[in-house]
Design a protein around this motif. Structure first.
Motif, short mmCIF file in Angstrom:
data_model
loop_
_atom_site.label_atom_id
_atom_site.label_comp_id
_atom_site.label_asym_id
_atom_site.label_seq_id
_atom_site.Cartn_x
_atom_site.Cartn_y
_atom_site.Cartn_z
N THR A 44 -2.51 3.00 22.59
CA THR A 44 -1.31 2.60 21.86
C THR A 44 -1.50 1.27 21.14
O THR A 44 -1.21 1.13 19.96
N SER A 45 -2.00 0.29 21.88
CA SER A 45 -2.19 -1.04 21.29
C SER A 45 -3.18 -1.00 20.13
O SER A 45 -2.98 -1.65 19.10
N CYS A 46 -4.25 -0.20 20.28
CA CYS A 46 -5.25 -0.10 19.21
C CYS A 46 -4.65 0.54 17.95
O CYS A 46 -4.96 0.13 16.83
N ILE A 47 -3.81 1.55 18.14
CA ILE A 47 -3.17 2.22 16.99
C ILE A 47 -2.24 1.25 16.28
O ILE A 47 -2.21 1.18 15.04
N LEU A 48 -1.47 0.47 17.04
CA LEU A 48 -0.57 -0.51 16.43
C LEU A 48 -1.36 -1.60 15.70
O LEU A 48 -0.93 -2.10 14.66
N ASP A 49 -2.52 -1.95 16.26
CA ASP A 49 -3.39 -2.91 15.57
C ASP A 49 -3.87 -2.34 14.23
O ASP A 49 -3.96 -3.05 13.22
N ILE B 194 -9.69 -12.01 25.42
CA ILE B 194 -8.63 -11.01 25.45
C ILE B 194 -8.75 -10.12 24.21
O ILE B 194 -8.56 -10.57 23.09
N SER B 195 -9.08 -8.86 24.41
CA SER B 195 -9.20 -7.91 23.31
C SER B 195 -7.92 -7.12 23.08
O SER B 195 -7.71 -6.56 22.01
N GLU B 196 -7.08 -7.05 24.11
CA GLU B 196 -5.88 -6.23 23.99
C GLU B 196 -4.85 -6.71 24.99
O GLU B 196 -5.18 -7.12 26.11
N ILE B 197 -3.59 -6.71 24.58
CA ILE B 197 -2.48 -6.96 25.50
C ILE B 197 -1.78 -5.62 25.68
O ILE B 197 -0.99 -5.20 24.83
N ALA B 198 -2.11 -4.94 26.74
CA ALA B 198 -1.55 -3.61 27.01
C ALA B 198 -0.22 -3.77 27.75
O ALA B 198 -0.09 -4.63 28.63
N THR B 199 0.76 -2.98 27.40
CA THR B 199 2.09 -3.09 27.99
C THR B 199 2.44 -1.84 28.77
O THR B 199 1.93 -0.76 28.51
N GLY B 200 3.35 -2.01 29.75
CA GLY B 200 3.77 -0.89 30.57
C GLY B 200 2.63 -0.27 31.35
O GLY B 200 2.53 0.94 31.47
N THR B 201 1.76 -1.13 31.90
CA THR B 201 0.51 -0.63 32.48
C THR B 201 0.46 -0.69 34.00
O THR B 201 -0.37 -0.02 34.61
N CYS B 202 1.28 -1.52 34.64
CA CYS B 202 1.12 -1.75 36.07
C CYS B 202 2.47 -1.76 36.78
O CYS B 202 3.52 -1.85 36.14
N SER C 115 -0.88 -6.21 30.75
CA SER C 115 -2.22 -6.49 31.25
C SER C 115 -3.05 -7.12 30.14
O SER C 115 -2.92 -6.75 28.97
N LEU C 116 -3.89 -8.07 30.51
CA LEU C 116 -4.81 -8.71 29.56
C LEU C 116 -6.16 -8.01 29.70
O LEU C 116 -6.82 -8.13 30.74
N ILE C 117 -6.55 -7.27 28.67
CA ILE C 117 -7.74 -6.43 28.71
C ILE C 117 -8.88 -7.10 27.94
O ILE C 117 -8.67 -7.60 26.82
N ASN C 118 -10.07 -7.12 28.53
CA ASN C 118 -11.22 -7.70 27.83
C ASN C 118 -11.97 -6.63 27.06
O ASN C 118 -11.58 -5.46 27.02
N ALA C 119 -13.08 -7.02 26.45
CA ALA C 119 -13.83 -6.10 25.59
C ALA C 119 -14.45 -4.95 26.37
O ALA C 119 -14.81 -3.92 25.79
N HIS C 120 -14.55 -5.08 27.70
CA HIS C 120 -15.13 -4.01 28.52
C HIS C 120 -14.07 -3.01 28.96
O HIS C 120 -14.39 -2.03 29.63
N GLY C 121 -12.82 -3.28 28.60
CA GLY C 121 -11.74 -2.41 29.04
C GLY C 121 -11.24 -2.76 30.43
O GLY C 121 -10.39 -2.06 30.99
N ARG D 162 -7.09 -13.71 16.79
CA ARG D 162 -7.52 -13.89 15.40
C ARG D 162 -7.79 -12.56 14.70
O ARG D 162 -7.66 -12.44 13.50
N ASP D 163 -8.14 -11.52 15.51
CA ASP D 163 -8.55 -10.26 14.89
C ASP D 163 -7.37 -9.34 14.59
O ASP D 163 -7.55 -8.17 14.28
N GLY D 164 -6.18 -9.87 14.66
CA GLY D 164 -5.04 -9.03 14.31
C GLY D 164 -3.94 -9.15 15.31
O GLY D 164 -3.47 -10.23 15.63
N GLY D 165 -3.55 -8.06 15.89
CA GLY D 165 -2.45 -8.09 16.83
C GLY D 165 -1.20 -7.51 16.21
O GLY D 165 -1.09 -7.35 15.00
N HIS D 166 -0.25 -7.22 17.04
CA HIS D 166 0.98 -6.61 16.57
C HIS D 166 2.12 -7.08 17.46
O HIS D 166 1.91 -7.51 18.59
N VAL D 167 3.31 -7.00 16.96
CA VAL D 167 4.48 -7.32 17.76
C VAL D 167 4.76 -6.15 18.70
O VAL D 167 4.81 -5.00 18.27
N ALA D 168 4.91 -6.45 19.99
CA ALA D 168 5.09 -5.38 20.96
C ALA D 168 6.55 -5.14 21.31
O ALA D 168 6.90 -4.10 21.85
#
Length: 754
Positions: free
Chosen positions: A315-320, A632-640, A666-672, A698-704
């Motif tokens: 989801t986060s990647c698609i919004l990015d 931090i590569s991704e801020i995933a929501t509704g995960t835990c 959750s704060l996700i790194n480049a390894h997932g 810096r590489d983008g991001g989206h409002v969640a």
């Protein structure tokens, strides 16, 4: 064999009773039950352990690790002691690093695999990585990557990926090696566990450009570009990676094809690489790169993911990707059309040829008539696309190419009408571009404020085609004349608002059906809307003002969100999600609460875990641990999920079926891997932190959150109304556009001094 020891500083026996007991397993198999004073250093504990066990070798040759192989350091020892972690006495990292580097030259496949498997874990530790690099370990690891295959290659690539979490030590990766990684990733036969780290390595190289360096950069005198300080890993970037990608035509095709992979992680990694390339694309290669993505139908693949993906990870990647596509649209809209530019000239030539028209001269004025036959106001093409830019030219080109017979027929029909009755098709096309830009808030190359999927946005050119056809039909059905252009524009705006509603839940065929609606019903609905609306808001100066206020509002909300991060807040330590690679039951966090605070340099997220909330002083003294924002590569929501009985027993196993909290992230790194799993106390705190952290990327991001998106829109509308009060209160007429006067007849003039 079991023994008992007590490693304490000078304290009383009563105090010793309060010190937890840890098990320490030695290299010879002896297990020692030890009470370790948390005020001691790791070096002191190891020295006393060697004395008690009568180990003759220097204590500096040894270290402590938890059973999971995590190295015990002065920073985390207190936590290990309090959690009664099972420890083991092992070789010091520098000895392990030397032995590992030597084993990498082994020709025995089994030995090599076991060594690389351990290297994946150890290389993340600076105490191991530094001596490993000194013993020429990186060069040996790269040699393996260039020759190995299967699981051996997968382990080697993962080890390098983990090394690249450090901001030093891998500045010697050359073009030949980057091309090797490109080749590995391009092969359709590559295993998934090989593709994942290879994709992550390329992504890291793309993001390691000089402008991303946390330190100083040097200016290149030849090209005026920033270059990295000597020895810095920030010496790569998009241009370096893309130059190697151009040598392997299959790479992008393979990456895009993996977006639909049944392996969710593979699709996620591929999406993250595409997003990174889009966010960092250089001016020199940007057009070429995006053209390749278009030929591979990347947007179509992402739209397919919106309806088919079953994991929240994507989801986060698609919004990015949506946010990056808005950057693409904005960039094209703000790029000027240059009629003499070969690529622009080619598009204009297709448009003209598709019309079937011939140039001619006006009998009265003698002026050439060409572009005005297609519906432009003048023959100055550059000026005609001044507002819609290259985006307007491309949309008009796509409109022509979709059905050249239809376009030619419409143009012939309009030219055959009296001048006042002709529909200005080219002008209408540009106006539709403006309406769509307004609808999707394409006002700046910043963040997208949409919190839901926008498949129609990714179909921008198709929506433009339907809306332009609708414009022409409304013009014809309403028997409009030249003076009715603004009225028809308002009609189309009204229809767009209705047709593109609930974008994330409607089907494409519904959009096509809505654009077939008749003039009478559209007009009736519009009249109802006009009772609550004002035609003033549709004027070009007001739209430009809205764009300006939107940028200011977004920046204001961004600063507010970052300020919340600087103040810090308490969160619940959540039960992390069960990954597809680990189906063991999740365990309750050892401490229930965590306080997070961003440092003033906006580079680290500092935190402390605690069994209960306590007063946190200003600054960072109370916050003993940290997470680097760049990791931090991704801020995933509704995960835990929140642990049941939050204040109860902390040692019970938890069921796997805990439901995720809507306020979790959750704060996700480049390894997932998740570096932090938190639950906010309320929706406002959740919005502050998820959007604030996204805005730091810096590489983008989206409002969640809808809250943040709503704030930006509300501030924009309030600011617009306040600005308009100064004009409408005085009944000042706002023109639809400004026309520049004729140039001075000569240069014999000067500007007056006010």
């Amino acid at each position: 064999m079991t023994a008992t020891a007590s490693f304490q500083s000078n304290g009383t026996h009563a105090r010793a009773q309060l010190v937890p007991t840890n098990s320490v397993r030695t290299m010879s198999g002896v297990t020692v039950k030890a009470r370790i004073d948390p005020t001691l250093t790791v070096d002191d504990v190891v020295r006393q352990l060697c004395i008690n066990l009568k180990i003759s070798d220097p204590h500096g040759n040894f270290a402590l690790r938890e059973e999971t192989d995590e190295l015990v350091t002065n920073d985390n020892m207190r936590k290990k002691i309090k959690s009664k972690a099972n420890l083991k006495l092992v070789n010091a990292p520098f000895i392990e690093a030397k032995q590992t580097a030597e084993k990498l030259t082994s020709r025995d496949d089994r030995t090599l695999k076991l060594t690389l498997f351990s290297l994946q874990r150890y290389i993340r530790e600076e105490q191991f990585a530094n001596p490993f690099l000194e013993y020429d370990g990186l060069a040996r690891l790269l040699d393996i990557i260039c020759t190995a295959h299967g699981n051996t290659l997968a382990y080697a690539l993962t080890a390098l990926q983990n090394l690249m979490d450090l901001d030093y030590g891998w500045s010697t990766l050359d073009d030949a090696f980057i091309f090797k990684v490109v080749q590995i990733l391009s092969s359709p036969s590559s295993l998934i566990n090989v593709c994942r780290p290879a994709t992550a390595i390329l992504k890291k190289l793309v993001e390691a450009d000089p402008l991303s360096s946390p330190g100083p950069v040097l200016a290149s005198s030849s090209k005026g570009l920033a270059s990295a300080v000597e020895g810095s890993v920030y010496r790569y970037g998009f241009s370096v990676v893309f130059e190697q990608m151009r040598k392997e035509e299959r790479l992008l095709e393979t990456v895009v094809s993996r977006l639909g992979s049944q392996e969710t992680a593979m699709g996620q990694y591929s999406m993250m690489l595409i997003n990174s390339l889009l966010a960092h694309a250089s001016d020199e290669r940007w057009e070429e790169f995006f053209a390749r993505l278009e030929r591979l139908n990347t947007r179509k693949a992402v739209i397919g993911l919106m309806s088919s993906h079953t994991s929240e990870d994507l989801t986060s990647c698609i919004l990015d990707f949506q946010a990056n596509f808005i950057r693409v649209i904005f960039r094209r809209k703000t790029s000027y059309v240059e009629p003499l530019e070969p690529s622009h000239y080619a598009l204009l030539d297709v448009i003209w040829e598709g019309s079937g028209m011939h140039e001619e001269h006006d009998d009265e004025t003698g002026e050439m008539i060409k572009w005005r036959k297609l519906g432009f106001d003048t023959e100055d093409i550059q000026e005609e696309f001044n507002e819609s830019g290259l985006l307007g030219l491309e949309c008009f080109y796509q409109f022509v190419q979709h059905d050249r017979d239809y376009f030619s027929k419409v143009i012939v029909e309009q030219v055959g009408r009296p001048k006042e009755r002709r529909c200005p098709i080219a002008k209408a096309s540009n106006e539709v571009v403006e309406l769509l830009s307004e609808h999707w808030a394409i006002f700046a190359p910043g963040y997208s404020t949409s919190t839901a999927f926008q498949p129609f946005l990714l179909n921008f050119y198709k929506v433009h085609h339907l809306a332009t056809e609708f414009f022409i039909r409304m013009w014809n059905e309403s028997l409009s004349t030249a003076g009715d252009f603004t009225r028809v524009v308002a009609l189309v705006r009204s229809q767009l608002k209705v047709t593109l509603r609930s974008e994330n839940s409607r089907e494409w065929h519904e959009v096509e059906h809505d654009f077939q609606e008749g003039y009478k019903s559209v007009r009736e609905r519009q009249m109802k809307e006009l009772e609550m609306d004002d035609d003033l808001l549709s004027k070009l100066p007001i739209r430009n003002l809205r764009e300006k206020l939107y940028k200011e509002s977004f920046e204001f909300v961004r600063q507010q969100r970052v300020h919340c991060l600087l103040q810090g807040a308490w969160f619940v330590n959540a039960v992390p999600p069960t990954s597809s690679h680990n189906r063991e039951p999740a365990r309750r966090p050892t401490r229930s609460w965590r306080f997070l605070r961003l440092d003033n340099g906006l580079r680290y997220l500092h935190y402390v875990d605690s069994a209960a909330k306590f007063q946190i002083r200003s600054g960072l003294e109370d916050l003993t641990e940290s997470i680097e924002i760049s990791q931090i590569s991704e801020i995933a929501t509704g995960t835990c999920a929140q642990p049941p009985n939050l204040l109860g027993d902390q040692n019970n196993d938890l069921p796997v079926t805990l439901l995720p909290s809507a306020l979790s992230f959750s704060l996700i790194n480049a390894h997932g891997d998740s570096m932090a799993d938190q639950i906010a106390p309320d929706a406002s705190r959740w919005a502050d932190w998820t959007d604030g952290l996204n805005m730091l990327r810096r590489d983008g991001g989206h409002v969640a959150s809808r809250e943040t998106a709503g704030f930006v829109q509300a501030l924009t509308e309030i600011g617009l109304k306040i600005k308009l009060l100064d004009l409408t209160g005085e009944m000042v007429e706002i023109p639809s556009g400004l026309v520049a006067g004729p140039p001075p007849p000569h240069s014999d003039f000067h500007f007056s001094e006010l």
